[in-house]
Design a protein around this motif. Structure first.
Motif, PDB file in Angstrom:
ATOM      1  N   ILE A   1     -32.738 -23.412  37.204  1.00 37.98           N
ATOM      2  CA  ILE A   1     -33.432 -22.209  36.684  1.00 37.98           C
ATOM      3  C   ILE A   1     -34.679 -22.784  37.405  1.00 37.98           C
ATOM      4  O   ILE A   1     -35.390 -21.751  37.962  1.00 37.98           O
ATOM      5  CB  ILE A   1     -33.298 -21.249  35.313  1.00 37.98           C
ATOM      6  CG1 ILE A   1     -31.633 -21.164  34.621  1.00 37.98           C
ATOM      7  CG2 ILE A   1     -33.846 -20.264  35.354  1.00 37.98           C
ATOM      8  CD1 ILE A   1     -31.496 -20.354  34.059  1.00 37.98           C
ATOM      9  N   ILE A   2     -35.062 -23.600  37.158  1.00 37.87           N
ATOM     10  CA  ILE A   2     -37.078 -23.449  37.503  1.00 37.87           C
ATOM     11  C   ILE A   2     -36.775 -23.374  38.754  1.00 37.87           C
ATOM     12  O   ILE A   2     -37.260 -23.154  39.389  1.00 37.87           O
ATOM     13  CB  ILE A   2     -37.178 -25.210  36.810  1.00 37.87           C
ATOM     14  CG1 ILE A   2     -37.794 -24.116  34.592  1.00 37.87           C
ATOM     15  CG2 ILE A   2     -38.686 -25.269  36.954  1.00 37.87           C
ATOM     16  CD1 ILE A   2     -38.029 -25.721  33.765  1.00 37.87           C
ATOM     17  N   VAL A   3     -36.240 -24.732  38.767  1.00 40.72           N
ATOM     18  CA  VAL A   3     -36.070 -24.707  40.278  1.00 40.72           C
ATOM     19  C   VAL A   3     -35.746 -23.819  41.378  1.00 40.72           C
ATOM     20  O   VAL A   3     -36.526 -23.878  42.640  1.00 40.72           O
ATOM     21  CB  VAL A   3     -35.234 -26.280  41.031  1.00 40.72           C
ATOM     22  CG1 VAL A   3     -34.947 -26.134  42.458  1.00 40.72           C
ATOM     23  CG2 VAL A   3     -35.312 -27.260  40.615  1.00 40.72           C
ATOM     24  N   PHE A   4     -34.343 -22.898  40.572  1.00 41.63           N
ATOM     25  CA  PHE A   4     -34.220 -21.497  41.232  1.00 41.63           C
ATOM     26  C   PHE A   4     -35.707 -20.691  41.791  1.00 41.63           C
ATOM     27  O   PHE A   4     -36.408 -20.422  42.871  1.00 41.63           O
ATOM     28  CB  PHE A   4     -33.165 -21.024  40.895  1.00 41.63           C
ATOM     29  CG  PHE A   4     -33.107 -19.711  41.721  1.00 41.63           C
ATOM     30  CD1 PHE A   4     -32.419 -19.409  43.012  1.00 41.63           C
ATOM     31  CD2 PHE A   4     -33.633 -18.194  41.159  1.00 41.63           C
ATOM     32  CE1 PHE A   4     -32.506 -17.959  42.907  1.00 41.63           C
ATOM     33  CE2 PHE A   4     -33.100 -16.542  41.376  1.00 41.63           C
ATOM     34  CZ  PHE A   4     -33.016 -16.990  42.581  1.00 41.63           C
ATOM     35  N   ILE A   5     -36.971 -21.063  40.575  1.00 41.63           N
ATOM     36  CA  ILE A   5     -37.612 -19.993  40.720  1.00 41.63           C
ATOM     37  C   ILE A   5     -38.723 -20.103  41.390  1.00 41.63           C
ATOM     38  O   ILE A   5     -39.528 -19.503  42.147  1.00 41.63           O
ATOM     39  CB  ILE A   5     -38.153 -20.180  39.112  1.00 41.63           C
ATOM     40  CG1 ILE A   5     -37.567 -18.952  38.472  1.00 41.63           C
ATOM     41  CG2 ILE A   5     -40.390 -19.071  39.101  1.00 41.63           C
ATOM     42  CD1 ILE A   5     -37.886 -19.320  36.870  1.00 41.63           C
TER      43      ILE A   5
END
Length: 368
Positions: free
Chosen positions: A11-15
């Motif tokens: 999720i953090i990488v997607f952000i």
């Protein structure tokens, strides 16, 4: 537990990818900017306090700008050194220099916004171009390049204020990388129609924009923010644009020690507390995504949990981010930073954490 941490990592990488490709890519992949001279009347405004060495070198560079209709408003903010005397010499030498002498005012002592307000009111031209006393233009076409972006609708221009390159200095690379990353952020959000800040080292706006928001009155109690807090209040998708042609840049000498730069950044970060709610959220989310990206990656790799997938995600993230930073650095003539990106990014994140913690326990020092 590790599986949930792994999903959080995704999720953090997607952000991060959304920020870099969806937002910062607006600037990174934009076309080079054209300069179409408009020759509108411009007042260049410089506020100085105890800057005798800098104004000796840089005011002549402003006076020698290749532009048909401009004045220079020099503001001496109750300097204790020879700044005022040097300004008076320039006033007698150049016919287009106007001098504003500011005396200490008990209600606004040490407040740069008070001095700037007097300078803005003294300016004879409707279009104002700001730089700092320790800055100099990249070319004789600085005014031309910045003023060319004014239109009937676009009355606020955000420019790039860089720092000189110092060979064999890792601190210098961190300073310039932070400056590039900040510029990429405020340029990109402005292109998206959500401008939130600018830098006083290179900023222009029509005088009416200043009076439309009653100047600095809504944040006069905040010592800093004559640039970013003003833009945060006055700028919108209709009236704001950016200038990023190389001729429009300004430069200044960077801090020589980590302590000096750390103190400077403490002031800048503390000012962001007064931004609009959305701007604080998007800046906070970006920083948190950077911090937790590294933290969680270290945790997952330490336990060798799904390490092949983690390494693949790391590679994808770095490929995207490095590409965006590379194109952006190229536009801002900071090409050497491309190769130092992975190292200086980590150093900058650690510094920002340190600043955040320090600011919790003590207040930074402002205008000289």
């Amino acid at each position: 537990m590790l599986i949930y941490i792994f999903y959080s990592f995704i999720i953090i990488v997607f952000i991060q990818i959304c920020y870099y490709l969806g937002i910062f890519g607006k600037f990174a992949f934009s076309r080079p900017q054209e300069i179409k001279p408009k020759n509108i009347p411009v007042s260049v405004i410089v506020c100085a306090k105890n800057e005798e060495e800098n104004v000796k070198k840089y005011v002549p560079l402003l006076a020698e700008q290749d532009y048909p209709d401009f004045e220079i408003v020099l503001i001496d903010d109750a300097s204790r050194d020879e700044t005022l005397e040097i300004f008076e010499e320039f006033e007698s030498k150049y016919s287009n220099i106007r001098l504003v002498k500011v005396e200490n005012n008990e209600a606004f002592w040490g407040n740069k916004k008070y001095a700037l307000t007097l300078g803005i009111k003294a300016a004879k031209k409707d279009f104002l171009l700001f730089t700092d006393a320790d800055c100099y233009p990249a070319s004789k076409d600085w005014i031309t390049s910045m003023a060319s972006q004014f239109t009937e609708e676009k009355t606020i221009i955000l420019g790039y204020g860089g720092y000189e390159k110092v060979e064999r200095s890792f601190l210098n690379k961190i300073i310039r990388f932070e400056t590039v990353l900040t510029a990429v952020q405020y340029f990109s959000w402005a292109k998206l129609g959500l401008p939130y800040m600018g830098v006083g080292r290179n900023l222009a706006y029509k005088k009416e924009e200043f009076f439309n928001v009653n100047g600095f009155i809504n944040h006069i109690q905040v010592r800093s923010g004559d640039d970013d807090l003003f833009i945060n209040e006055a700028a919108n998708k209709t009236n704001t644009t950016i200038a990023f042609a190389p001729q429009s840049f300004t430069y200044s000498r960077p801090k020589k020690t980590f302590k000096e730069w750390f103190t400077q950044k403490r002031r800048h970060i503390s000012t962001a507390e007064h931004y609009k709610f959305f701007d604080k959220i998007q800046l906070g989310l970006f920083f948190c995504s950077q911090f937790f990206f590294f933290l969680i990656a270290i945790i997952l790799l330490s336990f060798q949990f799904q390490w092949i997938a983690v390494l693949a995600i790391l590679a994808a993230r770095y490929t995207i981010v490095w590409t965006v930073i590379g194109f952006s650095a190229g536009k801002l003539k900071e090409n050497d930073l491309k190769f130092w990106f992975p190292v200086v990014e980590i150093a900058l994140i650690l510094t920002q954490i340190n600043i955040f913690i320090t600011n919790i326990f003590s207040k930074p020092v402002y205008w000289k």
